[in-house]
Structure formats: structure tokens, C-alpha cells
Design a protein around this motif. Structure first.
Motif, short mmCIF file in Angstrom:
data_model
loop_
_atom_site.label_atom_id
_atom_site.label_comp_id
_atom_site.label_asym_id
_atom_site.label_seq_id
_atom_site.Cartn_x
_atom_site.Cartn_y
_atom_site.Cartn_z
N GLU A 162 63.35 65.85 20.14
CA GLU A 162 62.21 64.93 19.86
C GLU A 162 62.37 63.53 20.49
O GLU A 162 61.54 62.90 20.80
N ARG A 165 61.91 63.64 24.14
CA ARG A 165 60.59 63.58 24.47
C ARG A 165 59.98 62.13 24.64
O ARG A 165 59.24 61.73 25.51
N ARG A 166 60.64 61.17 23.49
CA ARG A 166 60.10 59.99 23.69
C ARG A 166 60.97 59.17 24.75
O ARG A 166 60.17 58.00 25.36
N SER A 211 65.88 55.20 14.83
CA SER A 211 64.93 56.39 14.81
C SER A 211 65.19 57.01 13.28
O SER A 211 64.92 58.27 13.29
#
Length: 237
Positions: A162, A165-166, A211
């Protein structure tokens, strides 16, 4: 005759003094430098070569700031961590210190206050060791209770899918070391992807930057790592 003899004696003393000065002048140290070599002190104009090793004059003692060596050791003092691994924060409010504590948890446990940007390692007798931290960005802050399930020194870093993906620009894997964003130590929380870890960006301590991980200065995460074990309870509030 006596007057001439006295004048001659004075002239001889002056000449000898001048000769001694002339011999010392090429090195510009004079007798004070010899005294410095023999005793560590000097009364003349001589000074040792500057700390840069290129002949620059050494700074006066009063101008040299004291080195915060206590920051490199545990509280109370234990063996100092590796100096090359240390990275200091800019804001002194987030320096490690012992404080009074009457919050949740029991001695030996960890409480993380994400709003105040502090991590508390609870001690007996109403005290805690308080560390400055960086926490999750808006949308990545979380609360709950975990336990430390693993500990790693100079951990490798593999960004989760994830995060990639960012940030597709991130490396797929990075070996542990001073340039690694996980820093000097990492403590893994439960089965989640969250960790308490060091950083290669100490200026971000005290901010919402991660994050979801709890970010610490390297010297602080080393200290916490040595004080805790697998199974330590971590409460994030």
C-alpha cells in the motif's frame, strides 16, 4: 670602570634574551609551548595547533559549548550507544528525560501520547522516561493496545504494497544502516505493520510525519530497545 662593567652586563643580558627570542620565533611558540608540552599549561603567548589540524588557532575554552554526552547514554547511565548511529533532534523539548507520571499503564509498559508527541516508558514510584517521537500524518494516526512481538538491530526495510502504491518511487528493499528510514533499532507491534523505530530524519521528531509508525531519534530508540523486551505492552492513546 664599574659603570662600564655594569652597562656591559646589561647589554649581555639583553643580547641573550634577544637571541632566545630569535631562536623561538620560527615556530612562533616561545618558551610557553615547551611548558605546554611538559605540563599541559603555558604562561606565554603560545597556543597549540587548532583542532582542525591546519594551524588555525584553538578557540578559547569559554567559547566551546559543552558536549551533551549524557544524551548518548541510558538514564541512569549505561554503556553509550554507537556515536555514528546518533542523530539529534533540533527541538530540545523532545529530549529524553525522567518526568513525573500519573497516567495509564504499569511500570515496564509503554504509553504513547500521539497528540503530545511523547512516548512514556513507565517507571516505579510515579515516574516515567519520556521520549520525543514523530507520529502518523492525518489519516494515519491510530490508537489501541499492542505488544512488542519482535526486535531488530539496524533493520532492513521493505515498504508494504500500500505504501508503494502511494510512493512508487520508493525502493523495493533497503538494507539496514544509517541511511535506512527505520534507523538504528525497530520494535514490531503485534501482527501489524506498525513499528517503534529510529530515523534518518531527526528533524521530523515532534511532527505528524509517518504512515502510522512511531518514529524516534536513534539514540533514544537504542535506549528504549535496551530497556524493553518482547511481550512489553504498548498503549497508544
Amino acid at each position: 670602570m664599574r659603570a662600564r662593567s655594569g652597562m656591559a652586563s646589561i647589554a649581555m643580558v639583553v643580547a641573550l634574551s634577544a637571541g632566545a627570542t630569535a631562536q623561538a620565533e620560527p615556530g612562533r611558540y616561545g618558551g610557553g609551548f615547551i611548558e605546554f608540552l611538559m605540563t599541559g599549561e603555558g604562561t606565554g603567548r603560545a597556543r597549540p595547533i587548532g583542532v582542525d589540524g591546519y594551524g588555525a588557532p584553538a578557540e578559547p575554552r569559554a567559547a566551546i559549548a559543552p558536549q551533551p554526552s549524557a544524551r548518548f547514554a541510558a538514564l541512569p547511565i549505561q554503556q553509550a550507544p554507537e556515536p555514528s548511529a546518533v542523530a539529534r533532534a533540533i527541538d530540545s523539548r523532545f529530549s529524553r528525560q525522567v518526568v513525573a507520571y500519573d497516567g495509564p499503564g504499569r511500570p515496564g509498559g509503554i504509553v504513547i501520547d500521539t497528540n503530545a508527541k511523547f512516548l512514556y516508558l513507565i517507571q516505579p514510584a510515579g515516574q516515567a522516561i519520556r521520549y520525543g517521537i514523530g507520529v502518523g500524518r492525518p489519516g494515519f494516526v491510530w490508537t489501541g493496545t499492542k505488544t512488542i512481538t519482535a526486535k531488530r538491530e539496524w533493520p532492513d526495510w521493505t515498504p508494504p504494497a500500500e505504501m508503494l502504491r502511494r510512493r512508487p518511487d520508493l525502493p523495493r528493499h533497503m538494507a539496514g544502516g544509517p541511511g535506512n528510514p527505520l534507523g538504528a533499532r525497530a520494535m514490531y507491534l503485534g501482527t501489524s505493520l506498525f513499528r517503534i523505530h529510529g530515523t534518518n530524519e531527526p528533524h521530523t521528531i515532534g511532527q505528524n510525519v509517518s504512515s502510522g509508525c512511531i518514529r524516534m531519534m536513534n539514540e533514544d530508540v537504542i535506549d528504549l530497545y535496551e530497556r524493553t523486551s518482547v511481550g512489553t505492552r504498548v498503549e497508544v492513546i
